[in-house]
Design a protein around this motif. Structure first.
Motif, PDB file in Angstrom:
ATOM      1  N   TRP A  92      23.575  35.058  13.238  1.00  0.00           N
ATOM      2  CA  TRP A  92      23.888  36.131  12.288  1.00  0.00           C
ATOM      3  C   TRP A  92      22.730  36.348  11.314  1.00  0.00           C
ATOM      4  O   TRP A  92      22.498  37.470  10.846  1.00  0.00           O
ATOM      5  N   LYS A  93      21.964  35.283  11.027  1.00  0.00           N
ATOM      6  CA  LYS A  93      20.804  35.388  10.130  1.00  0.00           C
ATOM      7  C   LYS A  93      19.543  35.834  10.874  1.00  0.00           C
ATOM      8  O   LYS A  93      18.439  35.803  10.320  1.00  0.00           O
ATOM      9  N   ASN A  94      19.702  36.244  12.132  1.00  0.00           N
ATOM     10  CA  ASN A  94      18.603  36.771  12.950  1.00  0.00           C
ATOM     11  C   ASN A  94      17.522  35.739  13.279  1.00  0.00           C
ATOM     12  O   ASN A  94      16.358  36.092  13.466  1.00  0.00           O
ATOM     13  N   VAL A  95      17.908  34.474  13.363  1.00  0.00           N
ATOM     14  CA  VAL A  95      16.974  33.466  13.859  1.00  0.00           C
ATOM     15  C   VAL A  95      16.842  33.654  15.372  1.00  0.00           C
ATOM     16  O   VAL A  95      17.843  33.838  16.071  1.00  0.00           O
ATOM     17  N   SER A  96      15.629  33.636  15.861  1.00  0.00           N
ATOM     18  CA  SER A  96      15.384  33.922  17.274  1.00  0.00           C
ATOM     19  C   SER A  96      16.118  32.937  18.181  1.00  0.00           C
ATOM     20  O   SER A  96      16.075  31.726  17.969  1.00  0.00           O
ATOM     21  N   PHE A  97      16.771  33.489  19.207  1.00  0.00           N
ATOM     22  CA  PHE A  97      17.470  32.689  20.209  1.00  0.00           C
ATOM     23  C   PHE A  97      16.500  32.408  21.342  1.00  0.00           C
ATOM     24  O   PHE A  97      15.962  33.327  21.953  1.00  0.00           O
ATOM     25  N   LEU A  98      16.257  31.123  21.627  1.00  0.00           N
ATOM     26  CA  LEU A  98      15.260  30.731  22.612  1.00  0.00           C
ATOM     27  C   LEU A  98      15.932  30.237  23.886  1.00  0.00           C
ATOM     28  O   LEU A  98      16.841  29.407  23.846  1.00  0.00           O
TER      29      LEU A  98
ATOM     30  N   ARG B 189      24.019  15.700   7.146  1.00  0.00           N
ATOM     31  CA  ARG B 189      23.510  16.896   6.475  1.00  0.00           C
ATOM     32  C   ARG B 189      22.296  17.423   7.221  1.00  0.00           C
ATOM     33  O   ARG B 189      21.388  16.662   7.565  1.00  0.00           O
ATOM     34  N   HIS B 190      22.299  18.729   7.494  1.00  0.00           N
ATOM     35  CA  HIS B 190      21.163  19.419   8.096  1.00  0.00           C
ATOM     36  C   HIS B 190      20.605  20.411   7.082  1.00  0.00           C
ATOM     37  O   HIS B 190      21.377  21.109   6.412  1.00  0.00           O
ATOM     38  N   ALA B 191      19.294  20.497   6.995  1.00  0.00           N
ATOM     39  CA  ALA B 191      18.653  21.464   6.098  1.00  0.00           C
ATOM     40  C   ALA B 191      17.467  22.092   6.815  1.00  0.00           C
ATOM     41  O   ALA B 191      16.544  21.389   7.234  1.00  0.00           O
ATOM     42  N   ARG B 192      17.507  23.413   6.978  1.00  0.00           N
ATOM     43  CA  ARG B 192      16.414  24.174   7.588  1.00  0.00           C
ATOM     44  C   ARG B 192      15.772  25.028   6.489  1.00  0.00           C
ATOM     45  O   ARG B 192      16.472  25.735   5.751  1.00  0.00           O
ATOM     46  N   ARG B 193      14.449  24.974   6.424  1.00  0.00           N
ATOM     47  CA  ARG B 193      13.741  25.715   5.379  1.00  0.00           C
ATOM     48  C   ARG B 193      13.026  26.967   5.888  1.00  0.00           C
ATOM     49  O   ARG B 193      12.774  27.887   5.107  1.00  0.00           O
ATOM     50  N   ARG B 194      12.720  27.034   7.154  1.00  0.00           N
ATOM     51  CA  ARG B 194      12.041  28.174   7.752  1.00  0.00           C
ATOM     52  C   ARG B 194      12.544  28.373   9.177  1.00  0.00           C
ATOM     53  O   ARG B 194      12.960  27.390   9.805  1.00  0.00           O
ATOM     54  N   PRO B 195      12.526  29.595   9.710  1.00  0.00           N
ATOM     55  CA  PRO B 195      12.101  30.852   9.083  1.00  0.00           C
ATOM     56  C   PRO B 195      13.114  31.405   8.078  1.00  0.00           C
ATOM     57  O   PRO B 195      12.806  32.346   7.348  1.00  0.00           O
ATOM     58  N   VAL B 196      14.328  30.837   8.050  1.00  0.00           N
ATOM     59  CA  VAL B 196      15.305  31.190   7.017  1.00  0.00           C
ATOM     60  C   VAL B 196      15.844  29.889   6.434  1.00  0.00           C
ATOM     61  O   VAL B 196      15.766  28.838   7.060  1.00  0.00           O
ATOM     62  N   SER B 197      16.383  29.974   5.251  1.00  0.00           N
ATOM     63  CA  SER B 197      16.990  28.800   4.634  1.00  0.00           C
ATOM     64  C   SER B 197      18.432  28.670   5.114  1.00  0.00           C
ATOM     65  O   SER B 197      19.202  29.634   5.071  1.00  0.00           O
ATOM     66  N   HIS B 198      18.765  27.469   5.586  1.00  0.00           N
ATOM     67  CA  HIS B 198      20.123  27.252   6.090  1.00  0.00           C
ATOM     68  C   HIS B 198      20.439  25.765   6.012  1.00  0.00           C
ATOM     69  O   HIS B 198      19.703  24.939   6.553  1.00  0.00           O
ATOM     70  N   ALA B 199      21.515  25.412   5.302  1.00  0.00           N
ATOM     71  CA  ALA B 199      21.889  24.002   5.142  1.00  0.00           C
ATOM     72  C   ALA B 199      23.398  23.859   5.254  1.00  0.00           C
ATOM     73  O   ALA B 199      24.151  24.762   4.895  1.00  0.00           O
ATOM     74  N   PHE B 200      23.823  22.713   5.765  1.00  0.00           N
ATOM     75  CA  PHE B 200      25.251  22.420   5.866  1.00  0.00           C
ATOM     76  C   PHE B 200      25.440  20.929   6.011  1.00  0.00           C
ATOM     77  O   PHE B 200      24.498  20.189   6.308  1.00  0.00           O
ATOM     78  N   GLU B 201      26.652  20.454   5.803  1.00  0.00           N
ATOM     79  CA  GLU B 201      26.986  19.061   6.043  1.00  0.00           C
ATOM     80  C   GLU B 201      28.434  18.970   6.502  1.00  0.00           C
ATOM     81  O   GLU B 201      29.236  19.872   6.239  1.00  0.00           O
TER      82      GLU B 201
ATOM     83  N   CYS C 245      31.582  22.304  14.756  1.00  0.00           N
ATOM     84  CA  CYS C 245      30.553  22.500  13.734  1.00  0.00           C
ATOM     85  C   CYS C 245      29.258  23.002  14.358  1.00  0.00           C
ATOM     86  O   CYS C 245      28.605  23.902  13.815  1.00  0.00           O
ATOM     87  N   ILE C 246      28.877  22.437  15.500  1.00  0.00           N
ATOM     88  CA  ILE C 246      27.639  22.858  16.169  1.00  0.00           C
ATOM     89  C   ILE C 246      27.699  24.339  16.534  1.00  0.00           C
ATOM     90  O   ILE C 246      26.762  25.109  16.258  1.00  0.00           O
ATOM     91  N   TYR C 247      28.801  24.769  17.146  1.00  0.00           N
ATOM     92  CA  TYR C 247      28.913  26.167  17.561  1.00  0.00           C
ATOM     93  C   TYR C 247      29.016  27.107  16.355  1.00  0.00           C
ATOM     94  O   TYR C 247      28.461  28.212  16.366  1.00  0.00           O
ATOM     95  N   TRP C 248      29.711  26.670  15.316  1.00  0.00           N
ATOM     96  CA  TRP C 248      29.881  27.508  14.133  1.00  0.00           C
ATOM     97  C   TRP C 248      28.544  27.731  13.429  1.00  0.00           C
ATOM     98  O   TRP C 248      28.221  28.856  13.022  1.00  0.00           O
ATOM     99  N   GLN C 249      27.746  26.663  13.292  1.00  0.00           N
ATOM    100  CA  GLN C 249      26.447  26.802  12.646  1.00  0.00           C
ATOM    101  C   GLN C 249      25.479  27.606  13.518  1.00  0.00           C
ATOM    102  O   GLN C 249      24.626  28.340  12.995  1.00  0.00           O
ATOM    103  N   ALA C 250      25.611  27.498  14.832  1.00  0.00           N
ATOM    104  CA  ALA C 250      24.791  28.320  15.728  1.00  0.00           C
ATOM    105  C   ALA C 250      25.105  29.799  15.534  1.00  0.00           C
ATOM    106  O   ALA C 250      24.199  30.649  15.521  1.00  0.00           O
ATOM    107  N   LEU C 251      26.389  30.108  15.369  1.00  0.00           N
ATOM    108  CA  LEU C 251      26.788  31.500  15.119  1.00  0.00           C
ATOM    109  C   LEU C 251      26.196  32.000  13.809  1.00  0.00           C
ATOM    110  O   LEU C 251      25.729  33.148  13.717  1.00  0.00           O
ATOM    111  N   LYS C 252      26.171  31.147  12.793  1.00  0.00           N
ATOM    112  CA  LYS C 252      25.598  31.542  11.498  1.00  0.00           C
ATOM    113  C   LYS C 252      24.103  31.806  11.609  1.00  0.00           C
ATOM    114  O   LYS C 252      23.575  32.758  11.009  1.00  0.00           O
ATOM    115  N   LEU C 253      23.386  30.961  12.370  1.00  0.00           N
ATOM    116  CA  LEU C 253      21.951  31.170  12.549  1.00  0.00           C
ATOM    117  C   LEU C 253      21.686  32.467  13.308  1.00  0.00           C
ATOM    118  O   LEU C 253      20.741  33.214  12.994  1.00  0.00           O
TER     119      LEU C 253
END
Length: 330
Positions: free
Chosen positions: A267-273, A68-80, A257-265
């Motif tokens: 889409w949520k406008n999380v900065s790509f570094l 399970r991964h849970a990100r709280r900032r800068p946007v909320s995003h969780a999955f397992e 799963c890694i690529y799919w969740q990256a696409l979701k992030l």
């Protein structure tokens, strides 16, 4: 160029895995028809294990659980997602199970231990390997006099993390105290996280259950990300064919799963570094410097519950090595 290579690599993996999957299905069918068991991968049985259980312990133990991964900032995003792992006794398994990993002797040298070394990893399946995190559990054995007086089983003393980033395929290996440790982030594991965070790491000694927890402590975002693995032992030992069937497409599922969740992030406008090697070629040295500060200066964030494993030559440094990516990521 990198995008073209990535597409080519994905295509090659799909073709290779499809052909090898057909071969695996044929082997499985033939085995059932002939009813002939495959040779066991486990070899002889252990008399003790680090989990403190009684009785023989197989050389390869299989686990099933969830990450399970849970990100709280800068946007909320969780999955397992579900995962399957092998816990391999490196002293008692055939070399082909651990070609890309440390040997038991090397792990003991690094961790300064003298007992068993168990590797938790996702084995390659049908020609493909994907391991975001593998962990070496390094045990210490009590002295002969203590054993003669009824001493305890080997105790878990140190762990070695082997972290691989996607899609670059770089690796970093470093030691950490399984009870609790604070590690300066040494690898660009995600294009949605910068290099400024520290990893708070904890790993229980594996038995019937196992768990690993990693959280990210960031100077501006705080404790904003957590990754947790919980798994239960599902088999004691396995033939080579059953092992291949148990892990069929497991690395592929992790990659998807890694690529799919990256696409979701994205889409949520999380900065790509961008990878830090293009901006700061000395980022690895910077990570070592930050880790040394964590060791030397408790006031900057290391609590009394965190400890650090250092080299014998210089007590300011944690053992940490990198393995470069293959072309064209290098």
């Amino acid at each position: 160029m990198e995008a073209i290579y990535l597409l080519g690599s994905i295509t090659s993996t799909i073709v290779t895995s499809s052909l090898l999957s057909l071969s695996l299905a044929a082997r499985s069918l033939l085995s059932r028809v002939l009813a002939s068991p495959s040779p066991d991968l486990g070899g002889s049985e252990l008399s003790t294990n680090g989990g403190g259980g009684d009785g023989d312990v197989p050389a390869v133990r299989l686990y099933e659980g969830r990450v399970r991964h849970a990100r709280r900032r800068p946007v909320s995003h969780a999955f397992e997602y579900p995962v399957r792992y092998a816990l391999i006794d490196l002293d008692r398994t055939q070399p082909h199970l651990r070609l890309s990993h440390l040997s038991a002797d090397r792990a003991r040298e690094v961790a300064a231990t003298n007992g068993p070394v168990l590797l938790l990893t996702i084995p390659a399946s049908v020609g493909y390997e994907q391991n975001p995190l593998s962990v070496y559990y390094c045990y210490d054995v009590v002295g002969e006099q203590e054993q003669e007086g009824g001493g305890s089983s080997p105790r878990l003393k140190m762990c070695i993390a082997e972290v691989t980033n996607t899609p670059w395929g770089e690796q970093v290996l470093f030691v950490f105290n399984p009870g609790s440790d604070l590690v300066a982030k040494p690898l660009h594991v995600s294009p949605f996280m910068d290099m400024l965070g520290n990893w708070i790491m904890h790993a229980d000694a594996p038995g019937e259950d196992l768990s690993i927890a990693i959280s990210v402590e960031h100077p501006t975002l705080g404790n904003y990300f957590t990754a947790i693995l919980h798994a239960k032992q599902v088999h004691s030992s396995s033939s080579s064919l059953k092992l291949a069937t148990f892990f069929w497409l497991m690395p592929h599922k992790v990659a998807i799963c890694i690529y799919w969740q990256a696409l979701k992030l994205w889409w949520k406008n999380v900065s790509f570094l961008q990878h830090p090697k293009y901006i700061n070629p000395m980022y690895r040295d910077d990570a070592l410097t930050r880790d040394r500060r964590l060791c030397c200066c408790p006031s900057i964030g290391r609590s009394k519950n965190h400890s650090i494993r250092t080299s014998d030559e210089d007590n300011s440094y944690r053992w940490c090595v990198w393995r470069d990516a293959q072309w064209p990521w290098s």
